[in-house]
Design a protein around this motif. Structure first.
Motif, short mmCIF file in Angstrom:
data_model
loop_
_atom_site.label_atom_id
_atom_site.label_comp_id
_atom_site.label_asym_id
_atom_site.label_seq_id
_atom_site.Cartn_x
_atom_site.Cartn_y
_atom_site.Cartn_z
N ILE A 94 5.28 11.19 -2.66
CA ILE A 94 6.40 10.68 -3.45
C ILE A 94 6.92 9.48 -2.67
CG2 ILE A 94 8.66 11.22 -4.46
CD1 ILE A 94 7.79 14.26 -3.89
N VAL A 95 6.95 8.31 -3.31
CA VAL A 95 7.29 7.10 -2.57
C VAL A 95 8.04 6.11 -3.46
CG1 VAL A 95 5.10 5.90 -3.06
CG2 VAL A 95 6.38 5.31 -1.00
N GLN A 96 8.90 5.35 -2.83
CA GLN A 96 9.54 4.22 -3.49
C GLN A 96 8.62 3.02 -3.28
OE1 GLN A 96 12.85 2.46 -1.49
NE2 GLN A 96 13.80 1.83 -3.40
N ALA A 97 8.19 2.40 -4.34
CA ALA A 97 7.24 1.29 -4.28
C ALA A 97 7.98 -0.04 -4.24
CB ALA A 97 6.28 1.35 -5.46
N LEU A 98 8.37 -0.46 -3.06
CA LEU A 98 9.24 -1.63 -2.94
C LEU A 98 8.58 -2.96 -3.28
CD1 LEU A 98 11.44 -0.88 0.17
CD2 LEU A 98 12.15 -1.10 -2.19
N LYS A 99 7.33 -3.11 -3.01
CA LYS A 99 6.67 -4.41 -3.23
C LYS A 99 5.37 -4.22 -3.98
CE LYS A 99 8.56 -6.89 0.69
NZ LYS A 99 8.28 -7.80 1.76
N GLU A 100 4.85 -5.32 -4.48
CA GLU A 100 3.61 -5.28 -5.24
C GLU A 100 2.46 -4.70 -4.42
OE1 GLU A 100 5.53 -8.14 -5.02
OE2 GLU A 100 6.46 -7.84 -6.97
N ASN A 101 2.45 -4.95 -3.10
CA ASN A 101 1.33 -4.47 -2.30
C ASN A 101 1.32 -2.95 -2.13
OD1 ASN A 101 3.57 -4.55 -0.64
ND2 ASN A 101 2.52 -5.47 1.10
N PHE A 102 2.32 -2.26 -2.66
CA PHE A 102 2.31 -0.80 -2.65
C PHE A 102 1.25 -0.28 -3.62
CE2 PHE A 102 5.94 -1.00 -0.10
CZ PHE A 102 6.30 0.26 0.32
N GLU A 103 0.94 -1.07 -4.65
CA GLU A 103 -0.04 -0.63 -5.64
C GLU A 103 -1.38 -0.30 -4.99
OE1 GLU A 103 -0.24 -3.53 -8.77
OE2 GLU A 103 1.83 -3.13 -9.38
N GLU A 104 -1.81 -1.14 -4.07
CA GLU A 104 -3.10 -0.93 -3.41
C GLU A 104 -3.11 0.40 -2.64
OE1 GLU A 104 -5.50 -2.99 0.25
OE2 GLU A 104 -4.52 -4.35 -1.18
N MET A 105 -2.02 0.68 -1.91
CA MET A 105 -1.95 1.91 -1.13
C MET A 105 -1.83 3.13 -2.05
SD MET A 105 -2.21 2.84 2.03
CE MET A 105 -1.79 1.41 3.00
N ILE A 106 -1.08 2.99 -3.14
CA ILE A 106 -0.97 4.08 -4.11
C ILE A 106 -2.34 4.38 -4.71
CG2 ILE A 106 -0.05 4.70 -6.39
CD1 ILE A 106 2.54 3.16 -5.51
N ASN A 107 -3.05 3.33 -5.10
CA ASN A 107 -4.39 3.50 -5.69
C ASN A 107 -5.35 4.15 -4.69
OD1 ASN A 107 -3.37 2.36 -7.99
ND2 ASN A 107 -4.33 0.37 -7.68
N SER A 160 18.60 -7.24 -2.05
CA SER A 160 17.49 -8.06 -1.57
C SER A 160 16.84 -8.79 -2.74
CB SER A 160 16.45 -7.17 -0.89
OG SER A 160 15.27 -7.89 -0.62
N PHE A 161 16.63 -10.08 -2.56
CA PHE A 161 15.95 -10.86 -3.60
C PHE A 161 14.50 -10.41 -3.76
CE2 PHE A 161 18.96 -14.58 -2.55
CZ PHE A 161 19.86 -14.18 -3.50
N GLY A 162 13.93 -9.81 -2.72
CA GLY A 162 12.53 -9.40 -2.75
C GLY A 162 12.28 -8.03 -3.36
N ASN A 163 13.30 -7.20 -3.53
CA ASN A 163 13.12 -5.86 -4.08
C ASN A 163 13.11 -5.92 -5.60
OD1 ASN A 163 13.11 -4.90 -1.52
ND2 ASN A 163 14.96 -3.69 -1.68
N ALA A 164 12.07 -5.35 -6.19
CA ALA A 164 11.90 -5.40 -7.64
C ALA A 164 13.09 -4.79 -8.37
CB ALA A 164 10.61 -4.71 -8.04
N HIS A 165 13.60 -3.65 -7.89
CA HIS A 165 14.70 -2.99 -8.61
C HIS A 165 15.98 -3.82 -8.53
CE1 HIS A 165 14.73 -1.34 -4.54
NE2 HIS A 165 15.93 -0.84 -4.71
#
Length: 186
Positions: free
Chosen positions: A63-76, A132-137
């Motif tokens: 269970i993780v908060q996906a803060l950045k786009e590069n989380f997709e690779e690790m989730i996959n 944060s300007f970088g956080n998607a949420h």
């Protein structure tokens, strides 16, 4: 007994502390082990390392908060290794995650915008401080807010700043914003 890894944004934050406590409170009820981890302060790179460690530990779920786009690779990567992943608070909708649990942040921003319009009768000069300007949420909340208030002729956004998710920086940004824009009313 199933072993799950819960990886939050920052373990010293009140919100994430409650998330961790809530997850751990279910351990006896469901005969599971929930290992709650996260960086002390918001640090997406450290979170990614914790996800990688959970994968290498062959946990039963993440269970993780996906803060950045590069989380997709690790989730996959986790899903491809047979470990289901649920995202919380911040989603990675283009990943192979099983589900997302959290706020519709764009709608939350719209709600804040509608509330501001109502509370100010459509007349305000606004200063926005986001985490944060970088956080998607955070981006989605600001976007939803702006999409509502920019329709109002009597509302002007004077400044948008980021606090880097710290109270001290939020106070500093608010002080500077109010100094530079003494006519801010909201």
């Amino acid at each position: 007994t199933y072993h799950f890894a819960l990886i939050g944004e920052e373990v010293d934050h009140d919100y994430w502390r409650l998330v961790g406590e809530g997850a751990q409170a279910t351990e006896e009820q469901y005969d599971v082990k929930v290992e709650y981890q996260g960086p002390r302060r918001s640090n997406p790179e450290e979170q990614l390392k914790l996800v990688d460690m959970a994968i290498k530990s062959k946990v039963d779920g993440i269970i993780v908060q996906a803060l950045k786009e590069n989380f997709e690779e690790m989730i996959n990567k986790a899903v491809e290794e047979g470990i289901p992943v649920i995202t919380v608070d911040t989603d990675a909708p283009n990943s192979l995650r099983s589900a997302y649990i959290g706020t519709d942040n764009y709608a939350a921003g719209q709600l804040a915008g509608r509330t501001l319009v109502e509370d100010t009768n459509g007349t305000a000069k606004v200063g926005i401080i986001t985490g944060s300007f970088g956080n998607a949420h955070h981006k989605l909340r600001v976007e939803g807010f702006k999409d509502i208030v920019e329709k109002e002729e009597g509302i002007e956004i004077a400044a948008i700043e980021e606090s880097q998710i710290t109270r001290v920086m939020a106070e500093e940004k608010a002080y500077t914003m109010l100094t530079e824009h003494s006519d801010i009313t909201a």
